[in-house]
Design a protein around this motif. Structure first.
Motif, PDB file in Angstrom:
ATOM      1  N   ASP A 191       0.857  -1.176   0.000  1.00 53.03           N
ATOM      2  CA  ASP A 191       0.000   0.000   0.000  1.00 53.03           C
ATOM      3  C   ASP A 191       0.897   1.231   0.000  1.00 53.03           C
ATOM      4  O   ASP A 191       1.885   1.287   0.736  1.00 53.03           O
ATOM      5  CB  ASP A 191      -0.879   0.033   1.246  1.00 53.03           C
ATOM      6  CG  ASP A 191      -2.023  -0.972   1.186  1.00 53.03           C
ATOM      7  OD1 ASP A 191      -2.230  -1.584   0.123  1.00 53.03           O
ATOM      8  OD2 ASP A 191      -2.706  -1.137   2.212  1.00 53.03           O
ATOM      9  N   TRP A 241      -3.898  10.344   0.722  1.00 49.88           N
ATOM     10  CA  TRP A 241      -4.443   9.381  -0.237  1.00 49.88           C
ATOM     11  C   TRP A 241      -3.734   8.046  -0.076  1.00 49.88           C
ATOM     12  O   TRP A 241      -2.557   8.008   0.295  1.00 49.88           O
ATOM     13  CB  TRP A 241      -4.227   9.897  -1.669  1.00 49.88           C
ATOM     14  CG  TRP A 241      -5.030   9.139  -2.695  1.00 49.88           C
ATOM     15  CD1 TRP A 241      -4.590   8.139  -3.515  1.00 49.88           C
ATOM     16  CD2 TRP A 241      -6.413   9.314  -2.989  1.00 49.88           C
ATOM     17  NE1 TRP A 241      -5.613   7.678  -4.298  1.00 49.88           N
ATOM     18  CE2 TRP A 241      -6.749   8.382  -3.998  1.00 49.88           C
ATOM     19  CE3 TRP A 241      -7.394  10.165  -2.511  1.00 49.88           C
ATOM     20  CZ2 TRP A 241      -8.030   8.285  -4.531  1.00 49.88           C
ATOM     21  CZ3 TRP A 241      -8.667  10.076  -3.033  1.00 49.88           C
ATOM     22  CH2 TRP A 241      -8.970   9.144  -4.032  1.00 49.88           C
ATOM     23  N   THR A 242      -4.439   6.941  -0.366  1.00 51.38           N
ATOM     24  CA  THR A 242      -3.834   5.609  -0.309  1.00 51.38           C
ATOM     25  C   THR A 242      -4.052   4.877  -1.625  1.00 51.38           C
ATOM     26  O   THR A 242      -5.185   4.797  -2.124  1.00 51.38           O
ATOM     27  CB  THR A 242      -4.428   4.772   0.849  1.00 51.38           C
ATOM     28  OG1 THR A 242      -4.139   5.427   2.093  1.00 51.38           O
ATOM     29  CG2 THR A 242      -3.819   3.369   0.870  1.00 51.38           C
ATOM     30  N   TRP A 243      -2.950   4.365  -2.170  1.00 51.93           N
ATOM     31  CA  TRP A 243      -3.001   3.480  -3.347  1.00 51.93           C
ATOM     32  C   TRP A 243      -2.912   2.057  -2.810  1.00 51.93           C
ATOM     33  O   TRP A 243      -1.895   1.665  -2.230  1.00 51.93           O
ATOM     34  CB  TRP A 243      -1.823   3.767  -4.291  1.00 51.93           C
ATOM     35  CG  TRP A 243      -1.622   5.227  -4.581  1.00 51.93           C
ATOM     36  CD1 TRP A 243      -0.880   6.113  -3.868  1.00 51.93           C
ATOM     37  CD2 TRP A 243      -2.187   5.957  -5.670  1.00 51.93           C
ATOM     38  NE1 TRP A 243      -0.943   7.352  -4.446  1.00 51.93           N
ATOM     39  CE2 TRP A 243      -1.734   7.295  -5.550  1.00 51.93           C
ATOM     40  CE3 TRP A 243      -3.023   5.627  -6.734  1.00 51.93           C
ATOM     41  CZ2 TRP A 243      -2.090   8.279  -6.446  1.00 51.93           C
ATOM     42  CZ3 TRP A 243      -3.381   6.604  -7.626  1.00 51.93           C
ATOM     43  CH2 TRP A 243      -2.917   7.922  -7.487  1.00 51.93           C
ATOM     44  N   GLN A 244      -3.954   1.274  -3.006  1.00 51.13           N
ATOM     45  CA  GLN A 244      -4.011  -0.051  -2.405  1.00 51.13           C
ATOM     46  C   GLN A 244      -3.171  -1.050  -3.192  1.00 51.13           C
ATOM     47  O   GLN A 244      -3.116  -1.018  -4.422  1.00 51.13           O
ATOM     48  CB  GLN A 244      -5.459  -0.532  -2.327  1.00 51.13           C
ATOM     49  CG  GLN A 244      -6.314   0.303  -1.389  1.00 51.13           C
ATOM     50  CD  GLN A 244      -7.752  -0.193  -1.330  1.00 51.13           C
ATOM     51  OE1 GLN A 244      -8.154  -1.062  -2.089  1.00 51.13           O
ATOM     52  NE2 GLN A 244      -8.520   0.374  -0.412  1.00 51.13           N
ATOM     53  N   ARG A 248      -3.635  -3.195  -7.005  1.00 45.69           N
ATOM     54  CA  ARG A 248      -4.644  -2.630  -7.891  1.00 45.69           C
ATOM     55  C   ARG A 248      -3.984  -1.864  -9.033  1.00 45.69           C
ATOM     56  O   ARG A 248      -2.855  -1.389  -8.908  1.00 45.69           O
ATOM     57  CB  ARG A 248      -5.602  -1.715  -7.128  1.00 45.69           C
ATOM     58  CG  ARG A 248      -6.593  -2.483  -6.278  1.00 45.69           C
ATOM     59  CD  ARG A 248      -7.530  -1.592  -5.505  1.00 45.69           C
ATOM     60  NE  ARG A 248      -8.414  -0.793  -6.341  1.00 45.69           N
ATOM     61  CZ  ARG A 248      -9.521  -1.240  -6.924  1.00 45.69           C
ATOM     62  NH1 ARG A 248      -9.878  -2.504  -6.791  1.00 45.69           N
ATOM     63  NH2 ARG A 248     -10.278  -0.438  -7.635  1.00 45.69           N
ATOM     64  N   TYR A 263      -4.230   1.445 -11.188  1.00 46.91           N
ATOM     65  CA  TYR A 263      -4.803   2.780 -11.153  1.00 46.91           C
ATOM     66  C   TYR A 263      -4.409   3.550 -12.408  1.00 46.91           C
ATOM     67  O   TYR A 263      -3.294   3.397 -12.932  1.00 46.91           O
ATOM     68  CB  TYR A 263      -4.278   3.573  -9.950  1.00 46.91           C
ATOM     69  CG  TYR A 263      -4.715   3.058  -8.607  1.00 46.91           C
ATOM     70  CD1 TYR A 263      -5.880   3.523  -8.005  1.00 46.91           C
ATOM     71  CD2 TYR A 263      -3.946   2.119  -7.912  1.00 46.91           C
ATOM     72  CE1 TYR A 263      -6.280   3.055  -6.756  1.00 46.91           C
ATOM     73  CE2 TYR A 263      -4.339   1.650  -6.668  1.00 46.91           C
ATOM     74  CZ  TYR A 263      -5.508   2.125  -6.100  1.00 46.91           C
ATOM     75  OH  TYR A 263      -5.891   1.667  -4.871  1.00 46.91           O
ATOM     76  N   LEU A 272      -3.987   7.563 -13.363  1.00 42.73           N
ATOM     77  CA  LEU A 272      -3.946   8.930 -12.860  1.00 42.73           C
ATOM     78  C   LEU A 272      -4.219   9.826 -14.052  1.00 42.73           C
ATOM     79  O   LEU A 272      -3.370  10.005 -14.927  1.00 42.73           O
ATOM     80  CB  LEU A 272      -2.573   9.196 -12.244  1.00 42.73           C
ATOM     81  CG  LEU A 272      -2.385  10.410 -11.348  1.00 42.73           C
ATOM     82  CD1 LEU A 272      -3.370  10.398 -10.191  1.00 42.73           C
ATOM     83  CD2 LEU A 272      -0.955  10.444 -10.822  1.00 42.73           C
ATOM     84  N   THR A 317       1.221  -3.358  -7.939  1.00 47.61           N
ATOM     85  CA  THR A 317       0.474  -2.106  -7.829  1.00 47.61           C
ATOM     86  C   THR A 317       0.899  -1.239  -9.012  1.00 47.61           C
ATOM     87  O   THR A 317       2.080  -0.892  -9.130  1.00 47.61           O
ATOM     88  CB  THR A 317       0.786  -1.383  -6.506  1.00 47.61           C
ATOM     89  OG1 THR A 317       0.515  -2.253  -5.424  1.00 47.61           O
ATOM     90  CG2 THR A 317      -0.041  -0.110  -6.382  1.00 47.61           C
ATOM     91  N   ILE A 326       0.431   2.274 -11.244  1.00 44.25           N
ATOM     92  CA  ILE A 326      -0.097   3.638 -11.346  1.00 44.25           C
ATOM     93  C   ILE A 326       0.297   4.171 -12.711  1.00 44.25           C
ATOM     94  O   ILE A 326       1.481   4.320 -13.007  1.00 44.25           O
ATOM     95  CB  ILE A 326       0.430   4.545 -10.222  1.00 44.25           C
ATOM     96  CG1 ILE A 326       0.130   3.937  -8.854  1.00 44.25           C
ATOM     97  CG2 ILE A 326      -0.194   5.937 -10.335  1.00 44.25           C
ATOM     98  CD1 ILE A 326       0.693   4.738  -7.687  1.00 44.25           C
TER      99      ILE A 326
END
Length: 364
Positions: free
Chosen positions: A3, A26-29, A32, A34, A36, A189, A191
């Motif tokens: 996280d 903010w939290t990036w789990q 997942r 994402y 942006l 994870t 992004i």
């Protein structure tokens, strides 16, 4: 995988006079994918570089799980980052470029070969593995850069800064599908920074929309499209974006000019609002008994699968997306209706309520 938690993180390039990234929590789990999403200059890359350690934030702390990495350099964060343009060792072969991050961390030769060939197969690089990277076209070089970022299976996160900018448009759909496949395989994870809504909506589990240095909404693609919480999201998501039409609330009734179009759902105070409704949901017909507004057709774009009918309500443009072959003609006067379950009210750019049917006056 980890996280990634931002606590009060913000950044200014001019000593705090202006904020490129406004302080945010903010939290990036973990695990997942994402996207942006936002326009150029909104702070996306600044945020990504803060996560990677290329920029130390002006304020706030960054945590990977419970580890404070705010002052940890990039090399100590165990992340992979892919930039907008290719970053390769040009004299190395494609195989060696892909293998380099693994060899540098002393992976066994058998594991290196297996992982390199797996990523090469997914990205369509099998036929160029022995070719020197400088002999590839820029688009293929960027695909190799993408592979370098994805080849490590154990990283805290993979950060992708508009990685498909120089890739041939015909390949982008395929590569996005491959990225999703690799994400399923590794559980990274991810992004993914982009200004392209199509890239964001087709790739991500969750889209985080950024404007003017702040996150204005985050959610699944369908949520952003069907239920925008901010005017910017309504404009930026969708093609074309959401119609915005000035209106007024008086005694609970929403009026556009002299026309009643519905009720303000909830206990909203009187005063000006803006009606937001997507072109897909604007209804055009000649029934003037139902709440709606008269509009003058100004043009029609025949898109093949559908038509875009552009109209003027007073001085404001409203576009409707209709079936192909619509019978409307420029300069004709039509009647627009706004369905209650797809029409929202905004004040100060933030959604404050919804439209409800006007009782006793038909349905909206």
């Amino acid at each position: 995988m980890a996280d990634i938690r931002l606590e009060g993180v913000g950044h200014s390039y001019d000593g705090g006079r202006t904020w490129a990234l406004k302080p945010m929590t903010w939290t990036w789990q973990s695990s997942r994918a994402y996207a942006l999403l936002g326009p150029s200059g909104c702070g996306k890359t600044t945020l990504l570089n803060i996560i990677s350690g290329l920029i130390t934030p002006t304020v706030g702390r960054i945590f990977f799980d419970d580890r404070d990495v705010t002052d940890v350099p990039t090399a100590g964060r165990n992340i992979a980052q892919v930039f907008q343009f290719p970053v390769l060792y040009e004299e190395m072969s494609v195989y060696d470029n892909l293998a380099f991050p693994l060899r540098n961390r002393k992976y066994p030769a058998k594991d290196v070969d297996e992982r390199v060939r797996q990523v090469a197969r997914l990205l369509g690089l099998e036929d160029v593995l022995r070719r020197r990277s400088r002999r590839l076209d820029p688009g293929r070089q960027q695909i190799v850069s993408l592979g370098r970022g994805l080849v490590r299976s154990q990283v805290a996160a993979v950060l992708l800064d508009e990685p498909l900018t120089v890739v041939d448009p015909a390949l982008k759909w395929t590569l996005r599908s491959k990225l999703k496949e690799i994400h399923r395989d590794t559980g990274h994870t991810l992004i993914y920074v982009t200004h392209d809504q199509t890239e964001a909506l087709t790739f991500a589990d969750e889209v985080v929309v950024v404007n003017d240095g702040a996150i204005v909404q985050a959610g699944e693609p369908a949520e952003l499209f069907l239920s925008p919480a901010h005017e910017f999201v309504g404009h930026f998501i969708g093609s074309p974006g959401m119609n915005m039409l000035p209106a007024e609330i008086a005694d609970g009734v929403v009026r556009v000019g002299e026309s009643d179009v519905g009720l303000a759902e909830g206990d909203l105070p009187p005063g000006p609002v803006r009606i937001g409704v997507r072109p897909e949901f604007v209804l055009i017909n000649g029934d003037r008994r139902s709440p709606g507004v008269a509009a003058r057709v100004t043009g029609i774009d025949r898109m093949g699968a559908y038509d875009l009918v552009h109209t003027l309500v007073g001085e404001h443009t409203v576009t409707a997306k209709t079936e192909a072959g619509s019978p409307y003609t420029p300069e004709s006067t039509e009647f627009l209706h706004f369905p209650a379950d797809r029409t929202f009210l905004f004040r100060d750019q933030v959604r404050c309520g919804s439209l409800a049917p006007l009782n006793g006056r038909g349905t909206t």
